[in-house]
Design a protein around this motif. Structure first.
Motif, PDB file in Angstrom:
ATOM      1  N   GLY A   1       7.623  19.634   1.231  1.00  0.00           N
ATOM      2  CA  GLY A   1       6.924  18.575   2.389  1.00  0.00           C
ATOM      3  C   GLY A   1       6.917  19.010   3.858  1.00  0.00           C
ATOM      4  O   GLY A   1       5.987  19.529   4.070  1.00  0.00           O
TER       5      GLY A   1
ATOM      6  N   TRP B   1       5.904   3.768  -4.122  1.00  0.00           N
ATOM      7  CA  TRP B   1       5.985   3.728  -2.392  1.00  0.00           C
ATOM      8  C   TRP B   1       7.055   2.607  -2.243  1.00  0.00           C
ATOM      9  O   TRP B   1       6.805   1.592  -2.838  1.00  0.00           O
ATOM     10  CB  TRP B   1       4.874   3.522  -2.117  1.00  0.00           C
ATOM     11  CG  TRP B   1       5.040   3.552  -0.364  1.00  0.00           C
ATOM     12  CD1 TRP B   1       4.886   4.571   0.353  1.00  0.00           C
ATOM     13  CD2 TRP B   1       5.253   2.495   0.573  1.00  0.00           C
ATOM     14  NE1 TRP B   1       5.232   4.126   1.758  1.00  0.00           N
ATOM     15  CE2 TRP B   1       5.422   2.844   1.730  1.00  0.00           C
ATOM     16  CE3 TRP B   1       5.740   1.149  -0.118  1.00  0.00           C
ATOM     17  CZ2 TRP B   1       5.940   2.064   2.754  1.00  0.00           C
ATOM     18  CZ3 TRP B   1       6.261   0.258   0.994  1.00  0.00           C
ATOM     19  CH2 TRP B   1       6.233   0.685   2.304  1.00  0.00           C
TER      20      TRP B   1
ATOM     21  N   ASP C   1       3.855   3.332   7.971  1.00  0.00           N
ATOM     22  CA  ASP C   1       3.114   4.468   7.202  1.00  0.00           C
ATOM     23  C   ASP C   1       1.328   4.081   7.314  1.00  0.00           C
ATOM     24  O   ASP C   1       1.041   2.902   7.083  1.00  0.00           O
ATOM     25  CB  ASP C   1       3.310   4.104   5.583  1.00  0.00           C
ATOM     26  CG  ASP C   1       4.388   5.127   5.668  1.00  0.00           C
ATOM     27  OD1 ASP C   1       4.966   5.614   6.328  1.00  0.00           O
ATOM     28  OD2 ASP C   1       5.089   5.277   4.221  1.00  0.00           O
TER      29      ASP C   1
ATOM     30  N   GLU D   1       7.790  10.825  -1.275  1.00  0.00           N
ATOM     31  CA  GLU D   1       6.436  11.044  -0.416  1.00  0.00           C
ATOM     32  C   GLU D   1       5.354  11.246  -1.268  1.00  0.00           C
ATOM     33  O   GLU D   1       5.588  11.255  -2.643  1.00  0.00           O
ATOM     34  CB  GLU D   1       6.743  12.452   0.274  1.00  0.00           C
ATOM     35  CG  GLU D   1       6.971  13.641  -0.771  1.00  0.00           C
ATOM     36  CD  GLU D   1       7.344  14.979   0.034  1.00  0.00           C
ATOM     37  OE1 GLU D   1       6.400  15.342   0.735  1.00  0.00           O
ATOM     38  OE2 GLU D   1       8.279  15.566  -0.232  1.00  0.00           O
TER      39      GLU D   1
ATOM     40  N   LYS E   1       9.802  13.980   6.825  1.00  0.00           N
ATOM     41  CA  LYS E   1      10.220  13.825   5.517  1.00  0.00           C
ATOM     42  C   LYS E   1      10.610  15.165   4.957  1.00  0.00           C
ATOM     43  O   LYS E   1       9.539  16.100   4.836  1.00  0.00           O
ATOM     44  CB  LYS E   1       9.206  13.048   5.165  1.00  0.00           C
ATOM     45  CG  LYS E   1       9.655  12.206   4.025  1.00  0.00           C
ATOM     46  CD  LYS E   1       9.115  11.003   3.857  1.00  0.00           C
ATOM     47  CE  LYS E   1       9.710   9.920   3.240  1.00  0.00           C
ATOM     48  NZ  LYS E   1       8.936   8.708   2.554  1.00  0.00           N
TER      49      LYS E   1
END
Lengths: 584, 88
Positions: free
Chosen positions: A509, A365, A453, A343, A474
Motif C-alpha cells: 500500500g 472498514w 477518512d 486498507e 498506511k
C-alpha cells in the motif's frame, strides 16, 4: 507489480443469493439492547469482556471445545479448551492480584502469538486491569513511549524481547513495577523481573473475576496521527457487544466455525477479532505463531478446515503475486467466508478470491477508534468489488463536509467526496485519547464522530474509500505516524530535520520513506545513510522504521513552519507541484 | 557466475546487512531461522529475496520459502542452483 488474473471484463457486482446466508436475513430488527439480552445482560448488570469470552463457556456444556488452536513454528499443534483457558486466565488474574495489581491499572503484553499472550490479555481483563498488547516487532522507542504514556504497571514479555528491547529502558519507566517473563531463552531468572511460570504455579485457579461496569476501561489501543506522539484510544467493557454482534453480521461467524484472523494482537484487529469476538461467540480460533508464508497459509486454510478467514490486503496481494499455480493442488471446501481489513481492497483481489479460493473476499472498514467493524460487504449483500460495503446494523454513517472554520454538514448527494462520519452511540466507540482530551474532542461534531477518512457513497448506499484527510501513512494495513519516525531520525547527531511520507507500493500500500536534511557541516554519503537506517531500525523496529532514506538539501515548509509532507509526496511521485488534490 | 559456498554466504550476508544495517553478521547463528534473529518484516524479507535475484541471479519461488529459513539453508539452496558452485 501484482500479476492480475486475466479477466478483462468483470461485472461491477457479485450477486448473492439468499441461500448464501440463511442466518443473515432472518428479518429481526437489530438493536444493541437485543444484543445485550442475547448475552444475558441487563442494563445495569456488571459486564466483563473476559467473563463473556471465556468463563461463560468454561462452565458450560461445551467447556471442552477448543477455544484456540495454536500452530507453532516447530510444527506443533495445541488445542486449548475453554475450560483450560478459564483455568489459566483465573491463575493469571490471581497472580496479578497477588502482585497488588488493581482494577484500572495498565498491563502491557509484548510477545509473539503464543499461549501466554492470550492468557495474559484475558486474565488481566478479568480483574479489571486495562490491557494494551504491543506489536512484537516494535523497537524500544515505540515501547517506551506507549508504556510511559499509559503509566503501565505490568509488562508481560519474553526473556529475549526484554533483554533486546526493554532492560535498558527500565530507568525511564518508573511506573513499571513488575515485568513478568516467559523464559524463551532457557537462561532462568533475570534481574528486576519475575518468572511467569513460577507466578502461575503459585496462583490459585479460583475465580479471579472482579466486577466491572459497562463504562469501565478495558483496552488501550495506540494509533498514529500526523502530528504528535501516538494516541492511546481507550475502550470500555461494553465494547464486547460490538465484537459479538459484528462477528456475526460482518464475518458471518457461527459457534461451530473454525475461524482464522491473521492479524497480530498488537494491532486492534488482532485483539477485537483475533482474541475477543470469536471467543464470545464460542467458536474455535486458529493462532499461527509464524508470520506470513504463502505455502504455510495455504496449508493452514486447507488442513485446519478454516470456515471463516479474516485477513489483510497486503497478505492477499502477496498470495496473488505467488501465482495461482501455488493453489492448484489444494481445495478449500470448508471455506465459507473471507473478509479483509486494513486498507481498501482492490477489485482484482475480490475476484481473485472467487477464482482461486472459491469465495469472493469481503472488504470491510473500521479503525482503532471504532473498536469494531462498522462498514462491510456482508454475506447477505451483493458485493461491489472495490467498495468497503454498507454500514452494519446498529451503525449510522454519513458523508460530511468538514472544513476548518466552517460547521460540519451532511452531504446528501450520492457520489460526492467528503469525510466519513458515524453517529455516536455504538458500544465499542473509543471513550478518549489517553491524556489528550482536546484531540478527543476534535474528533466530534455534535453527535458525529469524524473518522478522518475521505469517502464517497454511491446511490445504492455502498461506501468507497478515497483517501485520508491527513497525512498518516498506511503500511501493510497499519497506521504509522510521520512524527514518531521523524522524531527518532532527528535524535541522530547528523540530522537537522526529517520529513516522512508514505510512498505508494503495489504490495504494502505505502512504504515509509524519509527525507533527511543533514547538519550544515556534514556531507551525505552511503555509509551515513546506512547508519541512519540502522539507527531508525534499532529504535523503532522493522515495522515502523523507514524502508528508504533519501538526503535532501532542505524540506518544504508552510509559513507557520510545518513540514509540507504532501509536497514531499508530490515530488516523490513526480506530479506537478501545484496539484495536491489527488494526495488527500 | 561461479561462486563457492563461502562466497555465497558472504554475498547473502552483505545483502541482509544492507537492508538491516543494524545487525552484526558475526552474531548470526547459521543454523537458526534468520527471521527469529533479525528484525525483518515481510517487506524486508521480499527485498532480501529480490536482492538475491538481482545480485546472484537466482529466483527463489514462494514454494521454496520453507527451504530458505536459515543462513545455512539459504547458502545450500543457492549453491545447488548456481551451477559452478559445487567445486569448492
Amino acid at each position: 507489480m501484482v500479476p492480475v488474473i486475466d479477466t478483462p471484463m468483470r461485472p461491477p457486482l457479485i450477486r448473492k443469493s439468499p441461500v448464501d446466508s440463511p442466518s443473515a436475513a432472518n428479518g429481526t430488527t437489530f438493536s444493541w439492547a437485543q444484543i445485550s439480552r442475547e448475552l444475558a445482560l441487563s442494563t445495569d448488570s456488571p459486564i466483563n469482556i473476559a467473563h463473556l469470552a471465556v468463563d461463560r463457556h468454561a462452565h458450560s456444556a461445551h467447556a471442552d471445545k477448543a477455544a484456540f488452536r495454536f500452530l507453532g513454528a516447530d510444527g506443533s499443534r495445541r488445542n486449548l479448551s475453554y475450560r483450560e483457558l478459564g483455568n489459566l486466565t483465573d491463575r493469571f488474574g490471581n497472580a496479578l492480584k497477588a502482585l497488588g495489581v488493581q482494577k484500572g491499572d495498565c498491563v502491557f503484553v509484548l510477545c509473539g502469538r503464543i499461549v501466554e499472550l492470550y492468557v495474559a490479555v484475558l486474565g488481566a481483563l478479568k480483574i479489571g486491569a486495562v490491557v494494551s498488547p504491543l506489536f512484537q516487532s516494535f523497537g524500544p522507542e515505540p515501547i517506551r513511549n506507549r508504556i510511559s504514556q499509559a503509566a503501565g504497571k505490568v509488562l508481560v514479555t519474553t526473556a529475549s524481547a526484554y533483554q533486546h528491547k526493554v532492560a535498558a529502558l527500565r530507568p525511564e519507566l518508573p511506573s513499571l513495577r513488575h515485568v513478568l517473563l516467559i523464559d524463551d531463552l532457557g537462561t532462568g531468572a533475570i534481574a528486576d523481573t519475575l518468572e511467569l511460570p513460577v507466578l502461575m504455579r503459585a496462583a490459585p485457579d479460583t475465580p479471579a473475576l472482579v466486577p466491572t461496569g459497562p463504562e469501565d476501561p478495558a483496552l488501550l489501543h495506540f494509533t498514529s496521527g500526523t502530528t504528535g506522539q501516538p494516541k492511546g484510544a481507550t475502550h470500555v467493557h461494553s465494547a464486547v457487544l460490538t465484537h459479538y454482534a459484528t462477528a456475526r453480521t460482518a464475518l458471518d461467524l457461527h459457534p461451530d466455525d473454525v475461524f482464522w484472523c491473521t492479524a497480530d494482537p498488537g494491532w486492534v484487529t488482532g485483539t477485537s477479532y483475533g482474541i475477543i469476538a470469536p471467543l464470545v461467540l464460542g467458536a474455535t480460533s486458529i493462532v499461527d505463531e509464524v508470520d506470513f508464508d504463502p505455502l504455510r497459509w495455504i496449508h493452514i486454510l486447507e488442513s485446519e478446515r478454516v470456515n471463516v478467514w479474516y485477513t489483510a490486503p497486503t497478505a492477499i496481494r502477496l498470495l496473488m503475486k505467488a501465482g495461482p499455480e501455488l493453489f492448484a493442488d489444494h481445495r478449500f471446501p470448508d471455506l465459507r467466508f473471507i473478509a479483509s481489513v486494513g486498507e481498501a481492497l482492490n477489485p482484482e483481489a475480490v475476484w481473485w478470491g472467487l477464482d482461486v479460493l472459491g469465495q469472493p473476499i469481503h472488504d470491510n472498514w473500521w479503525q482503532s477508534e471504532t473498536g469494531g467493524i462498522m462498514i462491510a460487504n456482508t454475506a447477505a449483500q451483493d458485493i461491489k468489488p472495490g467498495s468497503m460495503g454498507r454500514p452494519l446494523p446498529g451503525i449510522a454513517a454519513h458523508v460530511v463536509r468538514h472544513q476548518a472554520g466552517a460547521p460540519v454538514t451532511i452531504i446528501g448527494t450520492p457520489d460526492t467526496v467528503g469525510e466519513l462520519a458515524l453517529e455516536t452511540g455504538w458500544p465499542s466507540m473509543f471513550r478518549g485519547y489517553l491524556d489528550q482530551p482536546v484531540r478527543y474532542r476534535d474528533c466530534f461534531a455534535g453527535n458525529l464522530y469524524l473518522t478522518g477518512d475521505l469517502v464517497r457513497r454511491d446511490a445504492d448506499g455502498y461506501y468507497w474509500f478515497v483517501g485520508r484527510s491527513d497525512d498518516v501513512i498506511k503500511s501493510s494495513g497499519h497506521l504509522i505516524g510521520s512524527f514518531e519516525v521523524e522524531s527518532v531520525l532527528m535524535e541522530h547527531p547528523a540530522v537537522a530535520e526529517a520529513g516522512v511520507i508514505g510512498k505508494p507500493d503495489a504490495l504494502a500500500g505505502e512504504l515509509i520513506k524519509a527525507f533527511v536534511v543533514l547538519k550544515s557541516d556534514i556531507a551525505p554519503d552511503e555509509n551515513l545513510r546506512l547508519e541512519l537506517m540502522a539507527h531508525a531500525r534499532r529504535r523503532l523496529g522493522a515495522a515502523v522504521a523507514p524502508k528508504e532514506i533519501a538526503f535532501a538539501p532542505s524540506l518544504p515548509h508552510t509559513r507557520s513552519g510545518k513540514i509540507m509532507r504532501r509536497l514531499l509526496k508530490t515530488r516523490e511521485l513526480g506530479l506537478p507541484e501545484g496539484d495536491n488534490s489527488t494526495l488527500a | 557466475m561461479s561462486l563457492n559456498s563461502e562466497q555465497i554466504r558472504a554475498a547473502v550476508l552483505a545483502i541482509v546487512k544492507r537492508l538491516a544495517p543494524e545487525i552484526d553478521p558475526a552474531k548470526i547463528i547459521a543454523d537458526k531461522p534468520l527471521r527469529t534473529q533479525i528484525d525483518l518484516d515481510s517487506m524486508d524479507w521480499l527485498n532480501v529475496l529480490a536482492s538475491i535475484h538481482e545480485k546472484l541471479g537466482i529466483d527463489i519461488p514462494e514454494t521454496d520459502y520453507g527451504k530458505v529459513q536459515t543462513l545455512d539453508s539459504i547458502v545450500t539452496y543457492l549453491a545447488e542452483k548456481i551451477p559452478a558452485a559445487a567445486q569448492e
